[in-house]
Structures are given as structure tokens and as C-alpha cells.
Design a protein around this motif. Structure first.
Motif, PDB file in Angstrom:
ATOM      1  N   GLU A   1      38.217 -78.619  41.216  1.00  0.00           N
ATOM      2  CA  GLU A   1      36.691 -78.454  40.304  1.00  0.00           C
ATOM      3  C   GLU A   1      36.252 -79.890  40.419  1.00  0.00           C
ATOM      4  OE1 GLU A   1      35.895 -77.567  35.717  1.00  0.00           O
ATOM      5  OE2 GLU A   1      37.989 -77.167  36.558  1.00  0.00           O
ATOM      6  N   GLU A   2      36.902 -81.099  40.195  1.00  0.00           N
ATOM      7  CA  GLU A   2      36.094 -82.112  40.140  1.00  0.00           C
ATOM      8  C   GLU A   2      35.432 -82.661  41.161  1.00  0.00           C
ATOM      9  OE1 GLU A   2      39.173 -81.341  37.683  1.00  0.00           O
ATOM     10  OE2 GLU A   2      39.639 -81.773  39.677  1.00  0.00           O
ATOM     11  N   ALA A   3      36.103 -82.572  42.636  1.00  0.00           N
ATOM     12  CA  ALA A   3      35.182 -82.560  43.937  1.00  0.00           C
ATOM     13  C   ALA A   3      34.075 -81.921  43.971  1.00  0.00           C
ATOM     14  CB  ALA A   3      36.175 -82.553  44.715  1.00  0.00           C
ATOM     15  N   ALA A   4      34.203 -80.394  43.609  1.00  0.00           N
ATOM     16  CA  ALA A   4      33.101 -79.418  43.697  1.00  0.00           C
ATOM     17  C   ALA A   4      31.929 -79.781  42.838  1.00  0.00           C
ATOM     18  CB  ALA A   4      33.547 -78.110  43.230  1.00  0.00           C
ATOM     19  N   ARG A   5      32.246 -80.109  41.690  1.00  0.00           N
ATOM     20  CA  ARG A   5      31.205 -80.732  40.525  1.00  0.00           C
ATOM     21  C   ARG A   5      30.374 -81.724  41.090  1.00  0.00           C
ATOM     22  NH1 ARG A   5      31.061 -78.053  35.763  1.00  0.00           N
ATOM     23  NH2 ARG A   5      33.109 -77.072  35.264  1.00  0.00           N
ATOM     24  N   ALA A   6      30.960 -82.699  41.531  1.00  0.00           N
ATOM     25  CA  ALA A   6      30.450 -83.738  42.195  1.00  0.00           C
ATOM     26  C   ALA A   6      29.484 -83.683  43.301  1.00  0.00           C
ATOM     27  CB  ALA A   6      31.398 -84.883  42.643  1.00  0.00           C
ATOM     28  N   GLN A   7      30.029 -82.320  43.715  1.00  0.00           N
ATOM     29  CA  GLN A   7      28.808 -81.890  45.162  1.00  0.00           C
ATOM     30  C   GLN A   7      27.983 -81.122  44.612  1.00  0.00           C
ATOM     31  OE1 GLN A   7      30.936 -80.722  48.739  1.00  0.00           O
ATOM     32  NE2 GLN A   7      29.977 -78.607  48.058  1.00  0.00           N
ATOM     33  N   GLU A   8      28.010 -80.193  43.617  1.00  0.00           N
ATOM     34  CA  GLU A   8      26.919 -79.022  43.381  1.00  0.00           C
ATOM     35  C   GLU A   8      27.154 -78.452  42.204  1.00  0.00           C
ATOM     36  OE1 GLU A   8      27.222 -75.497  45.846  1.00  0.00           O
ATOM     37  OE2 GLU A   8      28.557 -76.757  47.153  1.00  0.00           O
ATOM     38  N   PRO A   9      26.317 -77.665  41.461  1.00  0.00           N
ATOM     39  CA  PRO A   9      26.664 -76.798  40.490  1.00  0.00           C
ATOM     40  C   PRO A   9      27.615 -75.820  40.958  1.00  0.00           C
ATOM     41  CG  PRO A   9      24.179 -77.144  40.530  1.00  0.00           C
ATOM     42  CD  PRO A   9      24.906 -77.761  41.918  1.00  0.00           C
ATOM     43  N   VAL A  10      28.641 -75.428  40.026  1.00  0.00           N
ATOM     44  CA  VAL A  10      29.745 -74.521  40.291  1.00  0.00           C
ATOM     45  C   VAL A  10      29.988 -73.496  39.024  1.00  0.00           C
ATOM     46  CG1 VAL A  10      30.733 -75.928  42.158  1.00  0.00           C
ATOM     47  CG2 VAL A  10      31.306 -76.157  39.607  1.00  0.00           C
ATOM     48  N   GLU A  11      30.543 -72.631  39.248  1.00  0.00           N
ATOM     49  CA  GLU A  11      31.209 -71.704  38.430  1.00  0.00           C
ATOM     50  C   GLU A  11      32.793 -71.763  38.449  1.00  0.00           C
ATOM     51  OE1 GLU A  11      27.632 -68.284  37.845  1.00  0.00           O
ATOM     52  OE2 GLU A  11      29.417 -67.928  38.716  1.00  0.00           O
ATOM     53  N   VAL A  12      33.406 -71.940  37.570  1.00  0.00           N
ATOM     54  CA  VAL A  12      34.825 -71.854  37.405  1.00  0.00           C
ATOM     55  C   VAL A  12      35.559 -70.641  36.841  1.00  0.00           C
ATOM     56  CG1 VAL A  12      37.000 -73.077  36.969  1.00  0.00           C
ATOM     57  CG2 VAL A  12      34.951 -74.582  37.381  1.00  0.00           C
TER      58      VAL A  12
ATOM     59  N   GLU B   1      45.217 -61.263  40.146  1.00  0.00           N
ATOM     60  CA  GLU B   1      44.384 -61.879  39.147  1.00  0.00           C
ATOM     61  C   GLU B   1      42.916 -62.580  39.840  1.00  0.00           C
ATOM     62  OE1 GLU B   1      44.367 -61.752  36.035  1.00  0.00           O
ATOM     63  OE2 GLU B   1      46.274 -60.509  36.007  1.00  0.00           O
ATOM     64  N   LEU B   2      43.406 -62.750  41.315  1.00  0.00           N
ATOM     65  CA  LEU B   2      42.306 -63.639  42.103  1.00  0.00           C
ATOM     66  C   LEU B   2      41.220 -62.523  42.104  1.00  0.00           C
ATOM     67  CD1 LEU B   2      44.640 -65.448  44.832  1.00  0.00           C
ATOM     68  CD2 LEU B   2      43.336 -66.537  42.866  1.00  0.00           C
ATOM     69  N   VAL B   3      41.517 -61.283  42.016  1.00  0.00           N
ATOM     70  CA  VAL B   3      40.316 -60.480  42.531  1.00  0.00           C
ATOM     71  C   VAL B   3      39.818 -59.571  41.236  1.00  0.00           C
ATOM     72  CG1 VAL B   3      40.992 -60.150  44.653  1.00  0.00           C
ATOM     73  CG2 VAL B   3      41.721 -58.575  42.979  1.00  0.00           C
ATOM     74  N   THR B   4      40.381 -59.956  39.875  1.00  0.00           N
ATOM     75  CA  THR B   4      40.052 -59.401  38.854  1.00  0.00           C
ATOM     76  C   THR B   4      39.216 -60.146  37.782  1.00  0.00           C
ATOM     77  OG1 THR B   4      42.076 -59.688  37.631  1.00  0.00           O
ATOM     78  CG2 THR B   4      41.984 -57.755  39.012  1.00  0.00           C
ATOM     79  N   MET B   5      39.057 -61.665  37.866  1.00  0.00           N
ATOM     80  CA  MET B   5      38.511 -62.496  37.017  1.00  0.00           C
ATOM     81  C   MET B   5      36.786 -62.394  37.117  1.00  0.00           C
ATOM     82  SD  MET B   5      40.639 -66.041  37.510  1.00  0.00           S
ATOM     83  CE  MET B   5      40.496 -66.043  39.284  1.00  0.00           C
ATOM     84  N   ARG B   6      36.238 -61.977  36.218  1.00  0.00           N
ATOM     85  CA  ARG B   6      34.978 -61.551  36.076  1.00  0.00           C
ATOM     86  C   ARG B   6      34.122 -62.274  35.713  1.00  0.00           C
ATOM     87  NH1 ARG B   6      36.474 -58.873  39.548  1.00  0.00           N
ATOM     88  NH2 ARG B   6      36.381 -56.253  40.107  1.00  0.00           N
ATOM     89  N   LYS B   7      34.494 -63.249  34.483  1.00  0.00           N
ATOM     90  CA  LYS B   7      33.649 -64.021  34.041  1.00  0.00           C
ATOM     91  C   LYS B   7      34.071 -65.399  34.044  1.00  0.00           C
ATOM     92  CE  LYS B   7      32.253 -60.730  30.243  1.00  0.00           C
ATOM     93  NZ  LYS B   7      32.160 -60.593  28.775  1.00  0.00           N
ATOM     94  N   PRO B   8      33.120 -66.587  34.494  1.00  0.00           N
ATOM     95  CA  PRO B   8      33.275 -67.653  34.506  1.00  0.00           C
ATOM     96  C   PRO B   8      33.774 -68.355  33.193  1.00  0.00           C
ATOM     97  CG  PRO B   8      31.277 -67.593  34.427  1.00  0.00           C
ATOM     98  CD  PRO B   8      31.685 -66.280  34.644  1.00  0.00           C
ATOM     99  N   VAL B   9      34.727 -69.229  33.341  1.00  0.00           N
ATOM    100  CA  VAL B   9      35.343 -69.979  31.952  1.00  0.00           C
ATOM    101  C   VAL B   9      34.489 -71.217  31.853  1.00  0.00           C
ATOM    102  CG1 VAL B   9      37.610 -69.003  32.206  1.00  0.00           C
ATOM    103  CG2 VAL B   9      37.198 -71.242  33.366  1.00  0.00           C
ATOM    104  N   ARG B  10      33.878 -71.942  32.970  1.00  0.00           N
ATOM    105  CA  ARG B  10      33.201 -72.730  33.013  1.00  0.00           C
ATOM    106  C   ARG B  10      31.867 -72.826  33.916  1.00  0.00           C
ATOM    107  NH1 ARG B  10      38.103 -74.801  32.124  1.00  0.00           N
ATOM    108  NH2 ARG B  10      38.693 -75.254  34.233  1.00  0.00           N
ATOM    109  N   ILE B  11      30.599 -73.316  33.276  1.00  0.00           N
ATOM    110  CA  ILE B  11      29.651 -73.332  34.413  1.00  0.00           C
ATOM    111  C   ILE B  11      28.890 -74.822  34.354  1.00  0.00           C
ATOM    112  CG2 ILE B  11      27.479 -72.195  34.761  1.00  0.00           C
ATOM    113  CD1 ILE B  11      28.388 -69.551  33.462  1.00  0.00           C
ATOM    114  N   GLY B  12      28.515 -75.178  35.503  1.00  0.00           N
ATOM    115  CA  GLY B  12      27.854 -76.507  35.657  1.00  0.00           C
ATOM    116  C   GLY B  12      28.237 -77.420  36.525  1.00  0.00           C
TER     117      GLY B  12
END
Length: 452
Positions: A355-366, A441-452
Motif C-alpha cells: 500500500e505504501e509503495a503504491a500510494r507513492a506511485q499513484e492514487p489507489v483504492e485499498v 474474500e479476495l473476490v467478495t470485497m466490494r467497497k474500498p476501506v481507503r481511497i487516495g
């Protein structure tokens, strides 16, 4: 110019053996290989294989306790360590013989001694024999590193852990990487009391912060005493064991001190500097995308290059080298999206960006969820697993997947295929769940817990 060999490989580990076998067996090259120790290298003899067998052995007390909660009338006696160690050594002998047979079948000439490079096309064995080779491949792997502290000779490394005459009652593991964390769990599972010192702020540096925090919490819940921000100043022999004097002011006595503070490329004394190959700060051999050094006839693969120090990576690098040099198919192994697993309890599987590396690269959803798995919840245990996906807002591609759970290594291998193919979050969403499983659970998560 006529050469004794088309290829001479220095090192009989996974990368060197694969390169030698493919060059000789598939492309008809005349190949020699020198190995000063046992065939199979770090992974087979003193790494992945014996470690994973110890992981299996250490899991049985917990499995037996869980079985009782399911109604089984079972009890565990003590571990017969000499019996296990004998079986382990026999298995390593079998695997080493298999490696030798593979090389013999491919027509590779094996020299059981140390070799060094004399010049761009010559190698010299410890016996004094010299051979010329059109190409030379260095695949000497790495070695454990113990810092230069007073009493360092009292510590052991992962090289010696498999050959202990008896298991320690109380052990200190120094280091915070995957090897240190795995052996802390192994020694705890085998019945010992375990402290783990790490000078950093959290163990498993380089992995996703949330995932490594989850692993650390689970290890502490099992009774492993993790002390971050702590290092050993000196070791002293006492009448009852080894005293570790630490930077946090503590002084404690242990039966065993295991250092797992990283590894260094095994490049010293090979004659590389005399060829004009300048080693990196940790002793690594600099190479290009095709594993070629600045000397055109000399190549290097595996841990000695300090790129990604994983056995499957060394194997792929060795194969790519053989395809490039002897198969006339220039092949550069792609070091991106290499999955890995940490065999702690629970395991950590990871592929792609944290998550940390991805956020430094671009906007993400977690997308993340933590829950009690069915099997252990039924047994009344508080265990929790973590499933986490990092998604690019712009492309919707899954940039990273992190799993903390039993058998996470098995799950991440399959997730890595999808992510390598460029799967989007919507591809995951469109995949029907397999129920009841943890991985659903990898295919049932519908809403992000963090955005940005």
C-alpha cells in the motif's frame, strides 16, 4: 580458439544447476561446473527445503490442540528431535543426489572443489587444475551475515540451525526479516521460549505495513517476545548459557542465539576484481538485464547479484541466461511482480506493490478485510486472517495482493497469475467465490476501506 568448455559454472545451487542443465541438455553445450560444498546450494541444503520441513514439524502441537477442540481424544508426546533430524538429513541427501543425477544426465562435468576466475576465459580449481571456457557463469549464492560484536562466535546462523544436537529451551533470534521471523515461529512451535530482537521499528521490513503488523501481532499472541528497537551489544558465555547484553539495557541468558540479520553475496576470493568487475557495496556482482557483467564472457545469476534473493528467481535467471547465450533467444527475466511467501505462523503471501509503495506511485483504492477463519473459530481460537488488494484508480488494475493466513503461500501463487496477467478489480469481482474458503474474500470485497 578452442576451449575446454563452452560454459563453466561456478556454484552448484539452483541457479547454476539450471543454467548448466539447460545449456548442456537442451542446447548441446560442453559444460563444466564446480561446487566446493554440497550440490543444491542454499535452498536445498541449508535454506528453503529443510526450513519448510521444520515449519511442518513445528505446526503439529497446535494442530493436535485444535483436534481436541474438534472432539478427537489425542495427546502429544515430546518431539524426538534426533529422529526428525535424521529423517531431515536423509531427505537432503536424496535431493542432493537428484541434483547430481540431473547434471550427469545432461552431460555436465562436475568438479567437487572450489574454483576461481583467472581471466576472462580461464578458471582454476583448488587442486590447481585450470580450464578454459568460452563463457563463465558465477552462481555462488550468498552467506549469512553476523555483525562484528564481542562474542559473535557464540551465535549460530541458519546454516547451523538444522544440525543442532538438541533443541534449545530458550532461544534468542536476532533480526527482523523473513528468515528471523520464520525461525522464531519454528522454535516456538517446537516447544521453546523465544525472544526476537530487531533494531527497526517493525519486523518484515519491505512488506506491506498492515500485513507485517498483522503477522507481528499474531506472533506475539503465540508468546513470542518481539522487541523492536533492540539490538545486541555483546554476547558472553556464562555457566548457564549465553548472556545477551542488549541496547535496551536488558541482560538475559539464552541456550541458543540465532543470528538472521541478512545475507551477503558470496563473491569474495573469486578473482572478479582483477578482471575489472567492481563489486557493489554489499559484495554483489553488477549485471545487466541479461545477467552479463562488464566482462562480456562473464555472467552471474542468483543471490550473488543481490537482485531478488529467491530460489525461483535464481532458477529463472539461470534459464534465461542459457536461452540467451546458447539458445540464440535473448531472454531477460522480468523481476517485476515476483510473488513471495513468509512461512511464519500465520503465513504471509505477497505479490506486487505494498500500500505504501503504491500510494507513492499513484492514487489507489485499498480493499481489505480481517476476520476469524471458520476452522480455528470453531475451535475457539482468536486467530484472524487478512486479505488485501491494492487497486489503481486510473487503470483499475490490481497492483498488489497481500494475504496473512494459514497456507497464504499456496493462495498467493494463484493470485499472482491473475495479477501478472493484468487483472482488474472488476475481474476479481466477476469471479464467483468458492465457499466456504478463506480465499473467497479476495473476490467478495466490494467497497474500498481507503481511497487516495
Amino acid at each position: 580458439m578452442a576451449f575446454d568448455y563452452d560454459l563453466f559454472v561456478i556454484g552448484g545451487g539452483s541457479g547454476g544447476v539450471r543454467a548448466a542443465r539447460v545449456a548442456a541438455g537442451e542446447y548441446g553445450a560442453k559444460v563444466g561446473l564446480a561446487e566446493e560444498s554440497r550440490m543444491g546450494g542454499t535452498c536445498v541444503i541449508r535454506g528453503c527445503v529443510p526450513k519448510k520441513l521444520m515449519v511442518f514439524a513445528s505446526a503439529y502441537p497446535e494442530a493436535i490442540a485444535e483436534a481436541r477442540e474438534y472432539g478427537w481424544d489425542v495427546t502429544a508426546g515430546g518431539l524426538d528431535w534426533p529422529r526428525f533430524r535424521t529423517r531431515l538429513e536423509a531427505e537432503l541427501d536424496r535431493l542432493e543426489a537428484a541434483y547430481r543425477n540431473t547434471l550427469n544426465s545432461a552431460g555436465v562435468t562436475v568438479h567437487d572443489e572450489r574454483a576461481l576466475i583467472v581471466d576472462a576465459h580461464r578458471v582454476r580449481l583448488a587442486s590447481g587444475a585450470e580450464f578454459s571456457a568460452k563463457h563463465i557463469l558465477v552462481a555462488t549464492g550468498g552467506r549469512p551475515f553476523v555483525p562484528d560484536i564481542p562474542g559473535r562466535e557464540l551465535a549460530i546462523t541458519s546454516n547451523e540451525i538444522f544440525h543442532l544436537p538438541a533443541l534449545p529451551r530458550r532461544a534468542l533470534v536476532v533480526g527482523g526479516g523473513y528468515v528471523a521471523s520464520e525461525f522464531a515461529c519454528i522454535l516456538k512451535g517446537l516447544g521453546g521460549e523465544v525472544c526476537q530482537y530487531y533494531r527497526g521499528a517493525q519486523i518484515l521490513r519491505g512488506f506491506d505495513d498492515e500485513a507485517r503488523g498483522h503477522v507481528a501481532n499474531a506472533m506475539q499472541a503465540q508468546g513470542i517476545d518481539i522487541r523492536c528497537g533492540t539490538d545486541v551489544m555483546r554476547l558472553e558465555r556464562t555457566g548457564s548459557g549465553i548472556r545477551a547484553v542488549a541496547t535496551d539495557g536488558s541482560e538475559e541468558v539464552f541456550d541458543l542465539v540465532l543470528y538472521a540479520t541478512g545475507r551477503r553475496p558470496n563473491s569474495a576470493g573469486l578473482g572478479l576484481e582483477a578482471l575489472g568487475i567492481t563489486l557493489g557495496r554489499n559484495g554483489e556482482i553488477p549485471v545487466d538485464a541479461y545477467s552479463q557483467t562488464v566482462v562480456p564472457s562473464v555472467y552471474a545469476v542468483g543471490d550473488v547479484t543481490d537482485r531478488i534473493n529467491l530460489t525461483p528467481v535464481a532458477i529463472r535467471e539461470g534459464h534465461a541466461f542459457a536461452d540467451t547465450v546458447f539458445g540464440a533467444r535473448p531472454t531477460a527475466f522480468d523481476h517485476q511482480l515476483v510473488a513471495s511467501a513468509v512461512f511464519t505462523r500465520p503465513e504471509l503471501g505477497s505479490v506486487g506493490l505494498s500500500e505504501e509503495a503504491a500510494r507513492a506511485q499513484e492514487p489507489v483504492e485499498v480493499y481489505a478485510t480481517a476476520f476469524r477463519p471458520m476452522r480455528t473459530a470453531f475451535a475457539g481460537k482468536p486467530d484472524r486472517v487478512l486479505m488485501k488488494l491494492i487497486v489503481s484508480q486510473a487503470t483499475r488494475r490490481v497492483l498488489g495482493c497481500h494475504i496473512v493466513a494459514p497456507e497464504a503461500g499456496e493462495m498467493i501463487q494463484l493470485a499472482a497469475i491473475a495479477i501478472r496477467m493484468g487483472a482488474t478489480k472488476e475481474d476479481f469481482d466477476a469471479t464467483c467465490a468458492v465457499h466456504p474458503t478463506m480465499a473467497e474474500e479476495l473476490v467478495t470485497m466490494r467497497k474500498p476501506v481507503r481511497i487516495g
